[in-house]
Design a protein around this motif. Structure first.
Motif, PDB file in Angstrom:
ATOM      1  N   LEU A  33      38.621 107.631 -32.307  1.00  0.00           N
ATOM      2  CA  LEU A  33      37.488 107.314 -32.174  1.00  0.00           C
ATOM      3  C   LEU A  33      37.104 106.489 -30.891  1.00  0.00           C
ATOM      4  O   LEU A  33      37.931 105.497 -30.845  1.00  0.00           O
ATOM      5  N   GLY A  34      36.080 106.819 -29.980  1.00  0.00           N
ATOM      6  CA  GLY A  34      35.969 105.839 -29.122  1.00  0.00           C
ATOM      7  C   GLY A  34      35.071 104.623 -29.546  1.00  0.00           C
ATOM      8  O   GLY A  34      34.574 104.617 -30.696  1.00  0.00           O
ATOM      9  N   LYS A  35      35.060 103.437 -28.794  1.00  0.00           N
ATOM     10  CA  LYS A  35      34.308 102.398 -29.257  1.00  0.00           C
ATOM     11  C   LYS A  35      32.948 102.584 -29.477  1.00  0.00           C
ATOM     12  O   LYS A  35      32.100 101.861 -30.114  1.00  0.00           O
ATOM     13  N   GLU A  36      32.162 103.608 -28.825  1.00  0.00           N
ATOM     14  CA  GLU A  36      30.850 103.873 -28.741  1.00  0.00           C
ATOM     15  C   GLU A  36      30.549 104.676 -30.188  1.00  0.00           C
ATOM     16  O   GLU A  36      29.335 104.806 -30.284  1.00  0.00           O
ATOM     17  N   ALA A  37      31.411 104.958 -30.945  1.00  0.00           N
ATOM     18  CA  ALA A  37      31.191 105.681 -32.240  1.00  0.00           C
ATOM     19  C   ALA A  37      30.239 104.872 -33.180  1.00  0.00           C
ATOM     20  O   ALA A  37      30.484 103.813 -33.238  1.00  0.00           O
ATOM     21  N   LYS A  38      29.463 105.485 -33.927  1.00  0.00           N
ATOM     22  CA  LYS A  38      28.297 105.114 -34.624  1.00  0.00           C
ATOM     23  C   LYS A  38      29.041 105.043 -35.954  1.00  0.00           C
ATOM     24  O   LYS A  38      29.713 105.564 -36.429  1.00  0.00           O
ATOM     25  N   SER A  39      28.711 103.479 -36.329  1.00  0.00           N
ATOM     26  CA  SER A  39      29.204 103.005 -37.782  1.00  0.00           C
ATOM     27  C   SER A  39      28.735 104.012 -39.006  1.00  0.00           C
ATOM     28  O   SER A  39      27.531 104.246 -38.967  1.00  0.00           O
ATOM     29  N   GLY A  40      29.712 104.507 -39.560  1.00  0.00           N
ATOM     30  CA  GLY A  40      29.273 105.276 -40.872  1.00  0.00           C
ATOM     31  C   GLY A  40      28.797 106.802 -40.568  1.00  0.00           C
ATOM     32  O   GLY A  40      28.949 107.580 -41.384  1.00  0.00           O
ATOM     33  N   GLU A  41      28.929 107.290 -39.346  1.00  0.00           N
ATOM     34  CA  GLU A  41      28.748 108.608 -38.846  1.00  0.00           C
ATOM     35  C   GLU A  41      30.298 109.487 -39.020  1.00  0.00           C
ATOM     36  O   GLU A  41      31.074 108.897 -38.429  1.00  0.00           O
ATOM     37  N   LEU A  42      30.196 110.442 -39.804  1.00  0.00           N
ATOM     38  CA  LEU A  42      31.469 111.057 -39.856  1.00  0.00           C
ATOM     39  C   LEU A  42      31.651 112.148 -38.670  1.00  0.00           C
ATOM     40  O   LEU A  42      30.675 112.867 -38.628  1.00  0.00           O
ATOM     41  N   ASN A  43      32.790 112.016 -37.890  1.00  0.00           N
ATOM     42  CA  ASN A  43      32.904 113.054 -36.794  1.00  0.00           C
ATOM     43  C   ASN A  43      33.973 114.043 -37.110  1.00  0.00           C
ATOM     44  O   ASN A  43      35.337 113.641 -37.547  1.00  0.00           O
ATOM     45  N   VAL A  44      33.820 115.286 -37.378  1.00  0.00           N
ATOM     46  CA  VAL A  44      34.764 116.329 -37.817  1.00  0.00           C
ATOM     47  C   VAL A  44      35.092 117.085 -36.646  1.00  0.00           C
ATOM     48  O   VAL A  44      33.964 117.645 -35.862  1.00  0.00           O
ATOM     49  N   VAL A  45      36.509 117.506 -36.373  1.00  0.00           N
ATOM     50  CA  VAL A  45      36.823 118.327 -35.191  1.00  0.00           C
ATOM     51  C   VAL A  45      37.416 119.415 -35.876  1.00  0.00           C
ATOM     52  O   VAL A  45      38.163 119.385 -36.689  1.00  0.00           O
ATOM     53  N   GLN A  46      37.101 120.674 -35.291  1.00  0.00           N
ATOM     54  CA  GLN A  46      37.541 122.010 -35.895  1.00  0.00           C
ATOM     55  C   GLN A  46      38.374 122.825 -34.804  1.00  0.00           C
ATOM     56  O   GLN A  46      37.960 122.376 -33.405  1.00  0.00           O
ATOM     57  N   ALA A  47      39.094 123.660 -35.021  1.00  0.00           N
ATOM     58  CA  ALA A  47      40.019 124.263 -34.232  1.00  0.00           C
ATOM     59  C   ALA A  47      39.311 125.932 -34.386  1.00  0.00           C
ATOM     60  O   ALA A  47      39.167 126.136 -35.555  1.00  0.00           O
ATOM     61  N   GLU A  48      39.311 126.637 -33.367  1.00  0.00           N
ATOM     62  CA  GLU A  48      38.836 128.216 -33.449  1.00  0.00           C
ATOM     63  C   GLU A  48      40.046 128.811 -32.357  1.00  0.00           C
ATOM     64  O   GLU A  48      40.325 128.549 -31.404  1.00  0.00           O
ATOM     65  N   THR A  49      40.985 129.581 -33.255  1.00  0.00           N
ATOM     66  CA  THR A  49      42.167 129.959 -32.589  1.00  0.00           C
ATOM     67  C   THR A  49      42.565 131.417 -33.062  1.00  0.00           C
ATOM     68  O   THR A  49      41.942 131.926 -34.179  1.00  0.00           O
TER      69      THR A  49
END
Length: 179
Positions: free
Chosen positions: A46-62
């Motif tokens: 996560l970058g330093k600008e990420a909001k505290s408490g916010e979940l960041n989910v990354v998905q793949a499509e292949t």
């Protein structure tokens, strides 16, 4: 041998999708179909600008073995988990990485590997080589079992390394009779 190149991308709310395509034109503007490509993602942070408490989910499509795959890969949360180590490989198929939840930024890093021409020896060539070696070993072992000697072994009675050699029958020495 293969060539490896550092790879990196960032996903944000504004740019939440990245596509890696091994068939994209190379530096000279032409697709490189002659060699195998793969993408390996090793780290997400996560970058330093990420909001505290916010979940960041990354998905793949292949493309998977039985069709298309669309699945979450990881989730990061500022204040809880800011980075994770990965070992995800995507060989020879385009992959779309998407920030499915959160606003990021999520920074991905890894490497893009390109197989060399020597790595692309076909399975048939490899099988043929293996069969030839196995046939040679079988003939050598049969000859030794039948008592035949190789030309190399005629002057040398020591067993060859890595080969099973049947023991030679030794004739007992006659014992002198006492009179």
């Amino acid at each position: 041998m293969s060539e490896g190149y550092f790879w990196g991308a960032s996903l944000t709310a504004d740019k939440n999708t990245i596509t890696w395509d091994p068939e994209e034109p190379s530096k000279d503007g032409q697709p490189d179909f002659s060699r195998g490509h793969s993408l390996t993602i090793k780290q997400a942070m996560l970058g330093k600008e990420a909001k505290s408490g916010e979940l960041n989910v990354v998905q793949a499509e292949t493309v998977g073995y039985n069709g298309d795959v669309k699945i979450p890969l990881f989730s990061l949360e500022a204040g809880a988990l800011r980075q994770c180590m990965l070992d995800l490989s995507f060989p020879d198929a385009p992959v779309v990485l998407k920030l499915a939840e959160g606003s990021g930024p999520v920074h991905l890093s890894g490497y893009h590997s390109i197989a060399s021409v020597m790595d692309e020896q076909t399975d048939d060539e490899l099988e043929d080589e293996g069969e030839e070696e196995m046939v040679d070993e079988v003939y050598d072992d049969e000859a030794l079992a039948n008592g035949d000697k190789d030309e190399e072994d005629e002057d040398d009675d020591s067993p060859r390394k890595g080969k099973a050699v049947p023991p030679k029958a030794k004739k007992p020495k006659p014992t002198p009779k006492k009179t």
